[in-house]
Structures are given as structure tokens and as C-alpha cells.
Scaffold this motif. Structure first.
Motif, PDB file in Angstrom:
ATOM      1  N   UNK A   1     -12.649   0.489   6.897  1.00  0.00           N
ATOM      2  CA  UNK A   1     -12.146  -0.330   7.739  1.00  0.00           C
ATOM      3  C   UNK A   1     -10.792  -0.039   7.639  1.00  0.00           C
ATOM      4  N   UNK A   2      -9.881  -0.189   8.764  1.00  0.00           N
ATOM      5  CA  UNK A   2      -8.644   0.311   9.085  1.00  0.00           C
ATOM      6  C   UNK A   2      -7.635  -0.716   8.435  1.00  0.00           C
ATOM      7  N   UNK A   3      -8.106  -2.091   8.336  1.00  0.00           N
ATOM      8  CA  UNK A   3      -6.846  -3.060   7.771  1.00  0.00           C
ATOM      9  C   UNK A   3      -6.534  -2.953   6.428  1.00  0.00           C
ATOM     10  N   UNK A   4      -7.587  -2.695   5.450  1.00  0.00           N
ATOM     11  CA  UNK A   4      -7.126  -2.608   4.229  1.00  0.00           C
ATOM     12  C   UNK A   4      -6.369  -1.166   3.897  1.00  0.00           C
ATOM     13  N   UNK A   5      -6.535  -0.106   4.669  1.00  0.00           N
ATOM     14  CA  UNK A   5      -5.829   1.084   4.457  1.00  0.00           C
ATOM     15  C   UNK A   5      -4.449   0.742   5.031  1.00  0.00           C
ATOM     16  N   UNK A   6      -4.305   0.060   6.016  1.00  0.00           N
ATOM     17  CA  UNK A   6      -3.000  -0.279   6.432  1.00  0.00           C
ATOM     18  C   UNK A   6      -2.040  -0.985   5.595  1.00  0.00           C
ATOM     19  N   UNK A   7      -2.705  -2.025   4.967  1.00  0.00           N
ATOM     20  CA  UNK A   7      -2.025  -2.981   4.017  1.00  0.00           C
ATOM     21  C   UNK A   7      -1.742  -2.151   2.827  1.00  0.00           C
ATOM     22  N   UNK A   8      -2.622  -1.364   2.159  1.00  0.00           N
ATOM     23  CA  UNK A   8      -2.250  -0.348   1.121  1.00  0.00           C
ATOM     24  C   UNK A   8      -1.061   0.355   1.387  1.00  0.00           C
ATOM     25  N   UNK A   9      -0.795   1.055   2.517  1.00  0.00           N
ATOM     26  CA  UNK A   9       0.137   1.977   3.021  1.00  0.00           C
ATOM     27  C   UNK A   9       1.400   1.340   3.074  1.00  0.00           C
ATOM     28  N   UNK A  10       1.311  -0.066   3.551  1.00  0.00           N
ATOM     29  CA  UNK A  10       2.510  -0.863   3.761  1.00  0.00           C
ATOM     30  C   UNK A  10       3.111  -1.124   2.380  1.00  0.00           C
ATOM     31  N   UNK A  11       2.096  -1.611   1.422  1.00  0.00           N
ATOM     32  CA  UNK A  11       2.429  -2.139   0.219  1.00  0.00           C
ATOM     33  C   UNK A  11       3.315  -0.885  -0.619  1.00  0.00           C
ATOM     34  N   UNK A  12       2.676   0.282  -0.413  1.00  0.00           N
ATOM     35  CA  UNK A  12       3.088   1.485  -1.020  1.00  0.00           C
ATOM     36  C   UNK A  12       4.492   1.689  -0.365  1.00  0.00           C
ATOM     37  N   UNK A  13       4.823   1.728   1.038  1.00  0.00           N
ATOM     38  CA  UNK A  13       5.858   1.964   1.565  1.00  0.00           C
ATOM     39  C   UNK A  13       7.119   0.838   0.926  1.00  0.00           C
ATOM     40  N   UNK A  14       6.633  -0.406   0.895  1.00  0.00           N
ATOM     41  CA  UNK A  14       7.569  -1.579   0.055  1.00  0.00           C
ATOM     42  C   UNK A  14       8.031  -1.026  -1.146  1.00  0.00           C
ATOM     43  N   UNK A  15       7.050  -0.678  -1.837  1.00  0.00           N
ATOM     44  CA  UNK A  15       7.435  -0.339  -3.109  1.00  0.00           C
ATOM     45  C   UNK A  15       8.435   0.983  -3.155  1.00  0.00           C
ATOM     46  N   UNK A  16       7.999   1.891  -2.457  1.00  0.00           N
ATOM     47  CA  UNK A  16       9.002   3.227  -2.516  1.00  0.00           C
ATOM     48  C   UNK A  16      10.478   2.578  -2.130  1.00  0.00           C
ATOM     49  N   UNK A  17      10.302   1.709  -0.966  1.00  0.00           N
ATOM     50  CA  UNK A  17      11.453   1.168  -0.591  1.00  0.00           C
ATOM     51  C   UNK A  17      12.476   0.743  -1.643  1.00  0.00           C
ATOM     52  N   UNK A  18      11.761  -0.311  -2.418  1.00  0.00           N
ATOM     53  CA  UNK A  18      12.043  -1.042  -3.422  1.00  0.00           C
ATOM     54  C   UNK A  18      12.708  -0.153  -4.589  1.00  0.00           C
ATOM     55  N   UNK A  19      12.184   0.894  -4.825  1.00  0.00           N
ATOM     56  CA  UNK A  19      12.233   1.800  -5.948  1.00  0.00           C
ATOM     57  C   UNK A  19      13.605   2.669  -5.708  1.00  0.00           C
TER      58      UNK A  19
END
Lengths: 186, 93
Positions: free
Chosen positions: A90-108
Motif C-alpha cells: 500500500x502507498x499510504x504507509x510508505x508515504x507516512x514513513x517517508x514523511x516522518x523520516x523527513x520531519x526527523x531529518x528536518x528536526x535534526x
């Protein structure tokens, strides 16, 4: 460690981490994914140790590489034969994971550089602990002194939590681990 | 000359770990994967020991020994899983 060796080892281990994470995400059968997760934890523990965090590395090796693998396998033994194979991706879990990863990178981005002595966490109470541990306890590992002594009640509370979780898991598995599935047979 | 020994050793170990990882991904049988994961764990233990000596911190060796014990527990769990599965499959027939 020599200046030449450190980046090479880090890059190699981090590459293996990425490969293993992709493997966990892409494998379709649960058993292989559990094995990959064990190898992932082992690599992660090695990296933690290279970052000079042996207590975190121990926890990762004990919980991630052995205990989680055992729990996964025990759960799969109990659910033997009822594994759903090849659910569609499914596309949705991948999108959510990528979005979370992007947020973590941004916060880091805002974190101080690795091992910087000017980082805020090294300026508040850490100098006090470093000065007092030697004369009050006399053993070299300050992290152990903080966890086991200065924050002893905190650690005791954690032990209660882990004990409760262990009892709950034993109750769920029927108290006999993987042997439970064999007992149930007609 | 001796300063080259440990970097060379670490490089060889990292290559061997990548090869074990390759076997872990390619399989094809489950036993191949279990063996590859076991080898991978052993190699990370060796890597820790080598890095400990390369960095002048031989206390890494104790930690590496503990890792070796922990990977052994995981292997035993996997083997018990194989046995339980084989028994449940023979019960179905």
C-alpha cells in the motif's frame, strides 16, 4: 580509533543498516523479516558502541538482536499456518514513513554537532556529575554511576516496568514459550 | 607497518560482512539465511574486537564476547522454531 578508519567503518555499517531496513520492508515472509531485524539490531548495537554508548549498545543487542527475535518467533509458532502471504503493498504507509523520516531529518538540523563539548546537554549538570563521581564512588564509568546511584529510584521504576511487561508476555504465551504450540495438538 | 595491520583487518571484515549480507538477501533457503545471519553476528563481534585493538581500547573485547553469547541465544530460538514448524507440518499429514 585512527582518523582514517572511523569514517570508513561508519559509512560501511550505515550502508548495511539501510540495506537491512530495505530488506525488512520489502521481504514478504515474516521469518526472513525477523532474521533481518536481528541482523539490523546487531549492526545498530555496533554503531552505538562506536558512538561510545556501551549501555545503549548492550540494551540494543539484548532486546533487539535476541529478545525481539525470540518473541517474533514465538508469536509465529503460535500463529503457525495462519500467516497471510503477499498482502498487496500500500502507498499510504510508505508515504507516512517517508514523511516522518523527513520531519526527523528536518528536526535534526538544529542539533549541535556530534561530540561537541559546547552542546547544551554537556553544560547543565554533566560537569557536576563528572566532578563528583570519582570522589563519591570511585569507578570510571560515569553513566553507570548516574543510572545506578544518582538516579537509582528512576532505574528501579524502569525495572518494575520491564518486570510487568515480562510477566504479561509470559501470560500471553502460556508460560512455556514455543513449547506451548506443541502441547495444544490433539 | 604494524599500523597498517588493523585497518586492513577491519577492511577485510567489513567486506566479509557485506558478503554475508548478500547471502542473507539472496537466500535461497531459510537455512541459508539463518546461517548468514549467524555469520553476520559473529563478524560484527570480530569487527568490534578489531576496532577495540585498533583504537587502543581492549575493553571492547568484553563487550564483543557478550554479543557472541547473545547471538547464540537467537540462533537457538531459530532452531527451536524450525523444530516446532517441522512437527506441526508432520502433524498435518
Amino acid at each position: 580509533m585512527s582518523a582514517l578508519l572511523h569514517p570508513i567503518v561508519n559509512v560501511a555499517l550505515l550502508t548495511m543498516l539501510v540495506l537491512l531496513a530495505l530488506g525488512i520492508a520489502l521481504r514478504r515472509d515474516l521469518f526472513s523479516a525477523a532474521i533481518y531485524a536481528g541482523a539490523f539490531s546487531m549492526t545498530m548495537a555496533t554503531l552505538f558502541l562506536l558512538l561510545d554508548a556501551p549501555d545503549v549498545a548492550f540494551t540494543e543487542a539484548a532486546i533487539g538482536a535476541s529478545l525481539t527475535l525470540i518473541l517474533f518467533l514465538a508469536a509465529m509458532t503460535r500463529a503457525m499456518g495462519s500467516e497471510k502471504i503477499a498482502a498487496p503493498r500500500r502507498l499510504m504507509p510508505i508515504l507516512v514513513s517517508l514523511l516522518t523520516g523527513a520531519f526527523i531529518l528536518y528536526g535534526a538540523q538544529d542539533l549541535p554537532p556530534h561530540a561537541s563539548p559546547a552542546a547544551p546537554i554537556h553544560l547543565h549538570v554533566a560537569p557536576d556529575y563528572l566532578a563528583r563521581t570519582q570522589e563519591e564512588f570511585g569507578f570510571p564509568n560515569v553513566v553507570t554511576a548516574i543510572l545506578a546511584s544518582y538516579r537509582g529510584f528512576d532505574t528501579l521504576g524502569e525495572v518494575y516496568v520491564i518486570f510487568t511487561a515480562g510477566v504479561a508476555i509470559l501470560a500471553l504465551l502460556g508460560g512455556a514459550g514455543t513449547a506451548g504450540a506443541r502441547r495444544r495438538k490433539p | 607497518m604494524t599500523s597498517l595491520v588493523f585497518p586492513l583487518m577491519v577492511f577485510c571484515l567489513l567486506s566479509a560482512m557485506l558478503l554475508a549480507l548478500l547471502r542473507l538477501f539472496l537466500g535461497p533457503s531459510l537455512q541459508d539465511r539463518v546461517l548468514a545471519a549467524n555469520v553476520f553476528g559473529t563478524q560484527s563481534v570480530l569487527l568490534l574486537a578489531a576496532l577495540g585493538f585498533a583504537g587502543g581500547r581492549p575493553d571492547f573485547l568484553d563487550i564483543a564476547l557478550l554479543y557472541a553469547l547473545l547471538t547464540f541465544i537467537g540462533t537457538i530460538a531459530v532452531l527451536k522454531f524450525f523444530r516446532a514448524r517441522a512437527e506441526s507440518e508432520s502433524a498435518k499429514r
